[in-house]
Design a protein around this motif. Structure first.
Motif, PDB file in Angstrom:
ATOM      1  N   GLY A 465       0.750  -1.235   0.104  1.00 17.13           N
ATOM      2  CA  GLY A 465       0.082  -0.086  -0.007  1.00 17.13           C
ATOM      3  C   GLY A 465       0.994   1.171  -0.041  1.00 17.13           C
ATOM      4  O   GLY A 465       0.725   2.229  -0.774  1.00 17.13           O
ATOM      5  N   LEU A 466       1.771   1.341   1.063  1.00 19.85           N
ATOM      6  CA  LEU A 466       2.514   2.474   1.063  1.00 19.85           C
ATOM      7  C   LEU A 466       3.641   2.598  -0.227  1.00 19.85           C
ATOM      8  O   LEU A 466       3.818   3.685  -0.791  1.00 19.85           O
ATOM      9  CB  LEU A 466       3.453   2.378   2.191  1.00 19.85           C
ATOM     10  N   ARG A 467       4.085   1.335  -0.727  1.00 22.21           N
ATOM     11  CA  ARG A 467       4.972   1.441  -1.855  1.00 22.21           C
ATOM     12  C   ARG A 467       4.050   1.944  -3.123  1.00 22.21           C
ATOM     13  O   ARG A 467       4.599   2.724  -3.812  1.00 22.21           O
ATOM     14  CB  ARG A 467       5.427   0.028  -2.149  1.00 22.21           C
ATOM     15  N   GLY A 468       2.840   1.415  -3.267  1.00 20.63           N
ATOM     16  CA  GLY A 468       2.274   1.950  -4.399  1.00 20.63           C
ATOM     17  C   GLY A 468       1.984   3.402  -4.455  1.00 20.63           C
ATOM     18  O   GLY A 468       1.703   4.082  -5.267  1.00 20.63           O
ATOM     19  N   MET A 469       1.566   3.971  -3.133  1.00 20.65           N
ATOM     20  CA  MET A 469       1.426   5.394  -3.077  1.00 20.65           C
ATOM     21  C   MET A 469       2.647   6.249  -3.303  1.00 20.65           C
ATOM     22  O   MET A 469       2.812   7.068  -4.126  1.00 20.65           O
ATOM     23  CB  MET A 469       1.310   5.892  -1.377  1.00 20.65           C
ATOM     24  N   GLN A 470       3.779   5.577  -2.865  1.00 20.27           N
ATOM     25  CA  GLN A 470       5.060   6.340  -3.342  1.00 20.27           C
ATOM     26  C   GLN A 470       5.426   6.311  -4.995  1.00 20.27           C
ATOM     27  O   GLN A 470       5.988   7.137  -5.394  1.00 20.27           O
ATOM     28  CB  GLN A 470       6.286   5.673  -2.598  1.00 20.27           C
ATOM     29  N   GLU A 471       5.036   4.941  -5.599  1.00 21.37           N
ATOM     30  CA  GLU A 471       5.187   5.116  -6.933  1.00 21.37           C
ATOM     31  C   GLU A 471       4.307   5.857  -7.750  1.00 21.37           C
ATOM     32  O   GLU A 471       4.756   6.556  -8.695  1.00 21.37           O
ATOM     33  CB  GLU A 471       5.017   3.536  -7.391  1.00 21.37           C
TER      34      GLU A 471
END
Length: 499
Positions: A465-471
């Motif tokens: 979830g967090l990684r998707g936001m960052q990307e």
């Protein structure tokens, strides 16, 4: 005419006394033929590379020949002039007795100088091609051997001091351990030891490495010595004073000395930063690959869910509508009356179908975004408060902010994902959403008063979830920050440039 000069020992640069190999490399690069003779017994003790190339003989072969054959000047002539001209202070020229039997024949004069070093006297003789000129013309040149050495020393020191790394000379002892003959001043900055300390205890260099890197360097040095090829090695060294590992790159060229010993001259540089950047890039690629797999899985699950909703909800409703219509048509055809209840039941099914269509289309792209990003986030905050029962407020410094479609969906989805995480993990009683336009940047901040995020969780392999936001943010050239608040809670800040 024979000329010789006696020069005090102190005039020879100390740097070259301590580093004879550097002097040897310098003289090998000189295009003229250079001969060094021990004045005590008139024996030839050194020639430079130009002599070896011109005569096609080794030093040993030249030493076995008479000076007359090699230089065109006899030993008696040289001894006589040593006695006659021991007070002259410049290189002077000496006519040859005859043409030398070997080597280059285009010489008729020699340049001669007497040098005293290490309490021994040597005769320096230079052969080069020139037209006969007077002794006074020669003295006007002022190109003495000491001046050449001093100038060369200055150039060598300037080059080494401005080299971004550690310049070294090393050999291997019979046990295979490194022995440093020379280390530049960059030693302390790179390895944490002074040059003098490491030269006295060269074994400390191998002791700084882990067994794998140490074995790798030994193997490279052995291969280089066997095949006389360049050493190119990368490895880690532990700097005990700094309690830190460094990556260094060592490159060196081997050379066989007159006594048959292999000596390497090279440079070591710090490549820790580039290694770390490479590691971070590899980690980023690995995480991106994992995220891509996860996103594809989510995409397939979402497609399956939407297909199921279309089949179950829309398909079921359409089937019910068809059955109701068939019943009404049959009643009309047989002359039976159609009750109001039949019509209202059909209307109810149609309304349910509209709701299903609206829900599916809203999941694919929220219709609220058509009203603008400010209205969409405000609606999102109210929906969260209504559905979860947690107080949620929304503030902005603009009544409307113009964003691109990509920016709008990114801000909306990040807000949606953040609120979902708050509902699942935060145990918060209050949430605040801010959307501001500040100095040409769009800034969205979502904060809560919950338990606060554990930063170790942000590095978990499954924190998609967090990684998707960052990307999402990185794709729009923005920045994404997540912070644990001082008292309680977590704040997520997204910054996007105005396009």
């Amino acid at each position: 005419m024979t000329v010789s000069i006696k020069v005090p020992q102190a005039s020879l640069p100390v740097f070259f006394n301590e580093n004879p190999q550097l002097l040897n490399e310098l003289l090998h690069a000189v295009a003229d033929e250079i001969y060094l003779i021990d004045a005590s017994d008139m024996k030839l003790i050194y020639v430079n590379n130009t002599v070896l190339n011109n005569t096609h003989c080794s030093l040993t072969e030249l030493q076995s020949r008479k000076l007359l054959d090699v230089l065109g000047v006899s030993k008696t002539t040289l001894q006589a002039h040593l006695y006659t001209h021991n007070d002259d202070q410049d290189f002077l020229r000496l006519m040859q007795d005859q043409t030398p039997l070997i080597g280059h024949k285009g010489h008729d004069q020699l340049r001669v100088k007497l040098i005293t070093a290490a309490q021994k006297t040597f005769l320096l003789i230079i052969k080069n091609d020139f037209l006969p000129i007077s002794v006074s013309d020669c003295r006007e040149c002022k190109s003495t051997f000491n001046q050449v050495l001093l100038d060369s020393e200055s150039r060598v020191e300037a080059i080494i001091s401005n080299t971004p790394g550690l310049v070294f000379q090393l050999q291997l002892d019979p046990k295979g351990d490194v022995v440093f003959n020379y280390l530049s001043d960059g030693c302390k900055a790179l390895l944490g030891f002074s040059a003098s300390d490491l030269m006295q205890q060269s074994k400390l260099f191998f002791a700084m490495m882990n067994p794998r890197d140490r074995a790798s360097l030994r193997k490279r040095l052995k291969l280089s010595a066997d095949e006389l090829i360049q050493v190119d090695w990368e490895g880690r060294v532990w700097i005990n004073d700094w309690q830190d590992n460094k990556w260094i790159n060592l490159r060196a060229i081997p050379k066989v000395l007159n006594d048959g010993v292999i000596q390497w001259v090279g440079i070591m540089i710090n490549i820790t930063q580039s290694k770390n950047e490479k590691h971070e890039l590899q980690e980023s690629r690995h995480e991106l690959a994992q995220l891509t797999v996860h996103m594809n899985q989510i995409k397939e699950l979402e497609r399956t869910r939407i297909a199921r909703e279309i089949h179950d909800d829309l398909g079921g409703n359409l089937t019910a509508i068809k059955i109701s219509l068939a019943s009404i048509i049959n009643r009309i055809a047989t002359g039976q009356s159609v009750s109001i209840e039949h019509a209202k039941a059909l209307e109810s099914i149609v309304d349910s179908t509209f709701e299903s269509i609206h829900k599916i289309s809203s999941d694919l792209r929220p219709n609220i975004l058509d009203l603008g990003i400010v209205a969409a986030l405000e609606w999102q905050a109210k929906e969260f408060e209504k559905q979860v029962g947690v107080s949620c407020t929304f503030t902005t410094n603009q009544s409307e902010i113009v964003v691109t479609p990509d920016q709008a969906i990114t801000l909306f989805r990040i807000c949606q994902e953040s609120m979902s995480n708050i509902a699942k993990h935060a145990n918060a009683t209050s949430v605040h959403v801010e959307l501001n336009l500040h100095y040409g940047e769009i800034i969205m901040k979502i904060s809560d008063n919950g338990v606060g995020i554990d930063f170790a969780d942000t590095y978990k392999p499954n924190s998609f979830g967090l990684r998707g936001m960052q990307e999402r943010v990185a794709a729009l050239y923005g920045s994404f920050d997540i912070d644990k608040l001082a008292e309680h809670g977590t704040a997520i800040t997204v910054t996007l440039p105005i396009e």
